[in-house]
Design a protein around this motif. Sequence first.
Motif, PDB file in Angstrom:
ATOM      1  N   VAL A 141       0.857  -1.178   0.000  1.00 32.84           N
ATOM      2  CA  VAL A 141       0.000   0.000   0.000  1.00 32.84           C
ATOM      3  C   VAL A 141       0.895   1.230   0.000  1.00 32.84           C
ATOM      4  O   VAL A 141       1.949   1.242   0.645  1.00 32.84           O
ATOM      5  N   THR A 142       0.467   2.248  -0.727  1.00 30.28           N
ATOM      6  CA  THR A 142       1.150   3.536  -0.636  1.00 30.28           C
ATOM      7  C   THR A 142       0.158   4.594  -0.188  1.00 30.28           C
ATOM      8  O   THR A 142      -1.030   4.523  -0.499  1.00 30.28           O
ATOM      9  N   CYS A 143       0.656   5.559   0.541  1.00 34.96           N
ATOM     10  CA  CYS A 143      -0.120   6.728   0.948  1.00 34.96           C
ATOM     11  C   CYS A 143       0.592   7.932   0.357  1.00 34.96           C
ATOM     12  O   CYS A 143       1.749   8.196   0.703  1.00 34.96           O
ATOM     13  N   ASP A 144      -0.084   8.630  -0.550  1.00 29.00           N
ATOM     14  CA  ASP A 144       0.527   9.714  -1.307  1.00 29.00           C
ATOM     15  C   ASP A 144      -0.042  11.061  -0.883  1.00 29.00           C
ATOM     16  O   ASP A 144      -1.247  11.296  -0.966  1.00 29.00           O
ATOM     17  N   ASP A 145       0.850  11.953  -0.464  1.00 31.08           N
ATOM     18  CA  ASP A 145       0.471  13.268   0.054  1.00 31.08           C
ATOM     19  C   ASP A 145       0.878  14.345  -0.953  1.00 31.08           C
ATOM     20  O   ASP A 145       2.060  14.534  -1.239  1.00 31.08           O
ATOM     21  N   TYR A 146      -0.127  15.077  -1.465  1.00 35.56           N
ATOM     22  CA  TYR A 146       0.090  16.105  -2.490  1.00 35.56           C
ATOM     23  C   TYR A 146       0.019  17.515  -1.929  1.00 35.56           C
ATOM     24  O   TYR A 146      -0.031  18.484  -2.689  1.00 35.56           O
ATOM     25  N   GLU A 147       0.032  17.673  -0.615  1.00 32.25           N
ATOM     26  CA  GLU A 147      -0.147  18.991  -0.001  1.00 32.25           C
ATOM     27  C   GLU A 147       0.858  20.027  -0.521  1.00 32.25           C
ATOM     28  O   GLU A 147       0.516  21.198  -0.705  1.00 32.25           O
ATOM     29  N   ALA A 148       2.084  19.616  -0.784  1.00 29.39           N
ATOM     30  CA  ALA A 148       3.116  20.548  -1.239  1.00 29.39           C
ATOM     31  C   ALA A 148       3.360  20.466  -2.746  1.00 29.39           C
ATOM     32  O   ALA A 148       4.384  20.909  -3.251  1.00 29.39           O
ATOM     33  N   VAL A 149       2.394  19.916  -3.489  1.00 25.91           N
ATOM     34  CA  VAL A 149       2.495  19.769  -4.935  1.00 25.91           C
ATOM     35  C   VAL A 149       1.695  20.885  -5.607  1.00 25.91           C
ATOM     36  O   VAL A 149       0.634  21.268  -5.130  1.00 25.91           O
ATOM     37  N   THR A 150       2.216  21.395  -6.709  1.00 27.80           N
ATOM     38  CA  THR A 150       1.481  22.384  -7.490  1.00 27.80           C
ATOM     39  C   THR A 150       1.155  21.802  -8.861  1.00 27.80           C
ATOM     40  O   THR A 150       1.891  20.966  -9.387  1.00 27.80           O
ATOM     41  N   PHE A 151       0.052  22.265  -9.407  1.00 24.55           N
ATOM     42  CA  PHE A 151      -0.405  21.837 -10.720  1.00 24.55           C
ATOM     43  C   PHE A 151      -0.635  23.091 -11.556  1.00 24.55           C
ATOM     44  O   PHE A 151      -1.175  24.078 -11.056  1.00 24.55           O
ATOM     45  N   ALA A 152      -0.243  23.058 -12.814  1.00 23.90           N
ATOM     46  CA  ALA A 152      -0.467  24.207 -13.689  1.00 23.90           C
ATOM     47  C   ALA A 152      -0.656  23.719 -15.120  1.00 23.90           C
ATOM     48  O   ALA A 152      -0.266  22.608 -15.478  1.00 23.90           O
ATOM     49  N   ASP A 153      -1.291  24.583 -15.910  1.00 20.93           N
ATOM     50  CA  ASP A 153      -1.378  24.358 -17.344  1.00 20.93           C
ATOM     51  C   ASP A 153      -1.048  25.678 -18.018  1.00 20.93           C
ATOM     52  O   ASP A 153      -0.537  26.597 -17.362  1.00 20.93           O
ATOM     53  N   ALA A 154      -1.332  25.811 -19.291  1.00 21.53           N
ATOM     54  CA  ALA A 154      -0.990  27.037 -20.002  1.00 21.53           C
ATOM     55  C   ALA A 154      -1.767  28.243 -19.483  1.00 21.53           C
ATOM     56  O   ALA A 154      -1.351  29.388 -19.700  1.00 21.53           O
ATOM     57  N   GLU A 155      -2.868  28.005 -18.786  1.00 22.66           N
ATOM     58  CA  GLU A 155      -3.730  29.089 -18.316  1.00 22.66           C
ATOM     59  C   GLU A 155      -3.345  29.629 -16.940  1.00 22.66           C
ATOM     60  O   GLU A 155      -3.307  30.824 -16.723  1.00 22.66           O
ATOM     61  N   ARG A 156      -3.102  28.725 -15.970  1.00 23.77           N
ATOM     62  CA  ARG A 156      -2.850  29.181 -14.609  1.00 23.77           C
ATOM     63  C   ARG A 156      -2.369  28.029 -13.740  1.00 23.77           C
ATOM     64  O   ARG A 156      -2.282  26.895 -14.180  1.00 23.77           O
ATOM     65  N   SER A 157      -2.113  28.325 -12.465  1.00 24.36           N
ATOM     66  CA  SER A 157      -1.716  27.318 -11.474  1.00 24.36           C
ATOM     67  C   SER A 157      -2.928  26.868 -10.680  1.00 24.36           C
ATOM     68  O   SER A 157      -3.912  27.600 -10.553  1.00 24.36           O
TER      69      SER A 157
END
Length: 195
Positions: A141-157
């Motif tokens: 099992v894995t537990c994945d924490d995205y709290e400090a992850v950023t997502f962006a595309d050509a439009e914005r974050s």
Amino acid sequence: MVVGSVVLLAGCAAESSQFVGVTASPSTSASVTASPSPSPSSEVEDLSDAGLGIVFEDVPTDLTGDEADVYNTVAIYQSAYWRTMTTNTVSPVFSVIGSAEIKAIMRDTAEGNTAIDATIAGEFRTRVTDVVVDGDQATAVTCDDYEAVTFADAERSYTPAEAGFADVRRKEMTLQRVEGQDLWLVQMRTVDGTC
């Protein structure tokens, strides 16, 4: 709406497999090394990598033999997944430790994220637990924490919540030993709630 594209692509990868973390700035290098390479070690390795932006939490010290090898394979998988997400290029490691289904998921995710100019960055934190070996079969099992992850595309974050990753995701992996070798293959990964 552009944010829907980010959620769908990252979400698809997460629903059928586990989603790895992000780096402070994604690597733009065209040449991606396959290290760390899977090899039986019989002791657990901490594959945290500040350059890649992945942190393994609560690395166990009590696993040995096949359990350690399964743990290390899952950790290598997590690192390769994260590298794929931050570079939009499928890590070559999947050709060694991933089933055809896993390789297809990673290819589709990289291609989809490239199509929308997705940029995933920050620090991805993950924990590998519940390693169980039964002969030539194994689960983890894995537990994945995205709290400090950023997502962006050509439009914005986008924040993790805006991209659909507000919770610590629990993912279950099924592995199979490669016949006649001390190598484990990740057969399947599924999202199974939260940790």
